[in-house]
Design an enzyme around this catalytic site. Structure first.
Site, mmCIF file in Angstrom:
data_model
loop_
_atom_site.group_PDB
_atom_site.id
_atom_site.type_symbol
_atom_site.label_atom_id
_atom_site.label_comp_id
_atom_site.label_asym_id
_atom_site.label_seq_id
_atom_site.Cartn_x
_atom_site.Cartn_y
_atom_site.Cartn_z
ATOM 1 N N TRP A 184 -14.487 32.520 -14.548
ATOM 2 C CA TRP A 184 -13.022 33.340 -15.629
ATOM 3 C C TRP A 184 -11.914 32.737 -15.090
ATOM 4 C CZ3 TRP A 184 -9.933 35.467 -13.033
ATOM 5 C CH2 TRP A 184 -7.893 35.801 -14.093
ATOM 6 N N GLU A 225 -16.217 33.816 -19.181
ATOM 7 C CA GLU A 225 -15.671 35.506 -19.435
ATOM 8 C C GLU A 225 -14.832 35.410 -20.034
ATOM 9 O OE1 GLU A 225 -14.902 37.598 -15.756
ATOM 10 O OE2 GLU A 225 -14.641 39.603 -16.111
ATOM 11 N N LYS A 227 -11.344 36.877 -21.967
ATOM 12 C CA LYS A 227 -10.211 39.119 -21.638
ATOM 13 C C LYS A 227 -9.103 38.618 -22.502
ATOM 14 C CE LYS A 227 -7.533 40.040 -18.130
ATOM 15 N NZ LYS A 227 -7.976 39.771 -16.463
ATOM 16 N N ASP A 258 -16.713 41.564 -19.996
ATOM 17 C CA ASP A 258 -16.126 42.515 -19.122
ATOM 18 C C ASP A 258 -15.506 44.284 -19.436
ATOM 19 O OD1 ASP A 258 -13.375 43.572 -17.349
ATOM 20 O OD2 ASP A 258 -14.409 42.832 -15.827
ATOM 21 N N HIS A 261 -11.323 43.819 -21.186
ATOM 22 C CA HIS A 261 -10.947 42.678 -21.733
ATOM 23 C C HIS A 261 -10.668 43.015 -22.997
ATOM 24 C CE1 HIS A 261 -11.629 40.042 -17.520
ATOM 25 N NE2 HIS A 261 -11.119 40.995 -17.311
ATOM 26 N N HIS A 285 -19.512 42.616 -16.840
ATOM 27 C CA HIS A 285 -18.974 43.280 -15.756
ATOM 28 C C HIS A 285 -18.357 44.188 -15.772
ATOM 29 C CE1 HIS A 285 -16.700 38.979 -13.403
ATOM 30 N NE2 HIS A 285 -17.940 39.757 -13.272
ATOM 31 N N ASP A 293 -6.133 46.537 -17.589
ATOM 32 C CA ASP A 293 -7.901 46.522 -17.399
ATOM 33 C C ASP A 293 -7.481 46.234 -16.016
ATOM 34 O OD1 ASP A 293 -9.447 44.829 -16.741
ATOM 35 O OD2 ASP A 293 -8.590 43.345 -16.331
ATOM 36 N N ASP A 295 -9.059 48.024 -13.581
ATOM 37 C CA ASP A 295 -10.514 48.094 -12.348
ATOM 38 C C ASP A 295 -10.033 48.871 -11.511
ATOM 39 O OD1 ASP A 295 -11.652 45.402 -13.044
ATOM 40 O OD2 ASP A 295 -9.135 44.389 -12.965
ATOM 41 N N ASP A 325 -17.073 45.094 -11.529
ATOM 42 C CA ASP A 325 -16.044 44.411 -11.498
ATOM 43 C C ASP A 325 -14.810 45.426 -11.145
ATOM 44 O OD1 ASP A 325 -14.278 42.339 -10.929
ATOM 45 O OD2 ASP A 325 -13.777 42.137 -13.247
HETATM 46 C C1 RNT Z 1 -10.592 39.191 -14.356
HETATM 47 C C2 RNT Z 1 -11.572 38.801 -14.691
HETATM 48 C C3 RNT Z 1 -12.775 38.430 -13.840
HETATM 49 C C4 RNT Z 1 -12.400 38.971 -12.082
HETATM 50 C C5 RNT Z 1 -13.086 38.759 -10.465
HETATM 51 C C6 RNT Z 1 -13.072 39.362 -9.832
HETATM 52 O O1 RNT Z 1 -9.477 39.785 -15.034
HETATM 53 O O2 RNT Z 1 -12.188 40.465 -14.721
HETATM 54 O O3 RNT Z 1 -13.597 39.074 -13.741
HETATM 55 O O4 RNT Z 1 -12.055 40.234 -11.983
HETATM 56 O O5 RNT Z 1 -13.710 37.173 -11.044
HETATM 57 ZN ZN ZN Z 2 -14.654 40.672 -14.611
#
Ligand code: RNT
Ligand code: ZN
Length: 417
Positions: A184, A225, A227, A258, A261, A285, A293, A295, A325
């Site tokens: 990523w 990955e 985004k 993810d 994302h 993720h 985003d 988290d 994640d």
């Molecule tokens: C960031 C991505 C990535 C990170 C990790 C720490 O937007 O989601 O996966 O969160 O690698």
């Molecule tokens: Zn991620």
């Protein structure tokens, strides 16, 4: 009533729909979740010369007790794992290397710098996954890495990814289960770009170089990955969904989705079936975006259940590599892992206890009334009783009992840090 008595009653109710709860639990036991180590220390890592967290991601909160050494992080992970039913995996990043106080450049890291992690994983019967860290670094300060216009900077990041593949391969070889290495990158622009193509061309070339060397998939798997935006890359992200979807398909790499994302009304659950029609492997993720985003810790919400249902209904338990994640520094971090991971497992159980074949038939026949009615009724079936029984059988605390253990752990180990 005892947990097993409640389970007996639940088993009977589910059997009415031809659902064998015992079998469902056997299946559940075999599904590993890749638990991200970075919830334990707010994505800080152990580098000697640490850079501030960058890359358009952010951790907020200052709850006491974050892990500051590899030993503390592993100890905290062990605590969380003791509260989570099943055998799982741990997901690492380059910044979690152990270099004995020596400032080793990230790209020069070798398998030996992760040998303590491997020893620990073996001891705890865990698989390991890996991520090269392409953020929180002086060379990533302008938010560009593998697509950087400066060939020297690009080269640095390419080499980091190449050496990271060796570390990932080492994990797989040592632990007998392939390590998924996920790339990523934060690359993008705050404002409207005047050229969207050139950075993407460069990213494509960089990836080709990174993946040039074949590595046995018995030990190592490559994932990418995407985004949609980040802080500081609001207008344009080089590694967009379409970019990686096409890249992964053309180059037989694993696409990692993810859940934070995508555009806020777009759901990953609706993407899984389309992905799996064209490739036999994908990765997730699982996170929880709140307005962005952000988290947040994964909760048992409708989308989580829907993701689990898609995995189960599409016969894709072996095809979808489930990773987590999230990073919340405003609550106890061991609790964050425990809550998020238990919820992922609960969602999978919920999906396994759904009359999926019958519901499919109803749809094929055009009986949408019964489809909706049954899907709604299933929501209040005694799924909690099956979950409680599973926890008891797996030797982890039932219901909120785990919280006592986290409180005690906090008192003894975390407060003094
Ligand atoms: C960031 C991505 C990535 C990170 C990790 C720490 O937007 O989601 O996966 O969160 O690698
Ligand atoms: Zn991620």
């Amino acid at each position: 009533m005892s947990v097993s008595k409640q389970y007996e009653a639940a088993r009977e109710l589910y059997s009415k729909w031809g659902i064998n709860t015992d079998e469902a639990l056997e299946v559940l036991k075999q599904i590993p979740i890749s638990i991200h180590c970075w919830q334990g220390d707010d994505v800080t890592g152990f580098e000697v010369n640490k850079s501030e967290l960058s890359g358009g991601i952010d951790v907020t909160g200052n709850y006491p007790g974050k892990a500051t050494t590899p030993e503390e992080l592993r100890q905290d992970l062990e605590k969380a794992l003791s509260l989570i039913p099943g055998k799982h995996r741990v997901n690492l990043h380059s910044i979690y290397a152990e270099t004995d106080g020596e400032a080793i450049d990230r790209k020069d890291l070798k398998p030996e710098h992760f040998s303590n992690w491997v020893k620990w994983a073996r001891l705890n019967q865990l698989g390991l996954d890996f991520n090269p860290t392409l953020f929180s670094h002086p060379f990533a300060e302008d938010g560009l890495t593998l697509s950087h216009p400066d060939p020297e900077i690009r080269k640095y990041w390419i080499e980091l990814c190449q050496s990271s593949r060796k570390i990932s391969e080492y994990f797989g070889r040592e632990l007998g289960t392939p390590s998924l290495m996920n790339v990523w990158i934060p690359d993008g622009y705050k404002d409207i770009p005047s050229d969207r193509l050139t950075p993407r061309k460069r990213l494509k070339d960089s990836l080709d170089e990174i993946f040039e060397e074949e590595i046995d998939s018995q030990y190592h798997l490559d994932a990418v990955e995407s985004k949609v935006f980040g802080i500081g890359s609001e207008s344009y992200v080089v590694g967009s969904h379409e970019f990686y979807l096409n890249y992964a398909l053309q180059n037989r790499k694993i696409c990692l989705l993810d859940t934070g994302h995508y555009h806020p009304t777009e759901t990953v659950s609706n993407k899984i079936s389309s992905m799996l029609l064209f490739s036999d492997q994908m990765a997730l993720h699982v996170s929880r975006p709140v307005r962005w985003d952000s988290d947040h810790v994964v909760i048992l919400d409708d989308e989580l259940k829907e993701i689990a249902l898609e995995i189960v209904r599409n016969d894709a338990i072996e095809k979808v590599r489930i990773g987590l994640d999230f990073f919340d520094a405003s609550i106890n971090r061991v609790a964050a892992w425990t809550i998020g991971t238990r919820n992922m497992i609960k969602a999978l159980l919920y999906a396994l206890l759904s009359p999926n074949d019958y519901l499919r038939e109803l749809q094929e026949k055009g009986n949408f009334t019964e489809r909706l009615a049954l899907m709604e009724e299933m929501k209040t079936y005694p799924f909690g009783a099956v979950w409680d029984y599973y926890c008891e059988q797996m030797g982890v605390p039932v219901r909120e009992e785990w919280l006592k253990e986290v409180r005690e752990y906090e008192k003894v180990h975390l407060v003094s840090r």
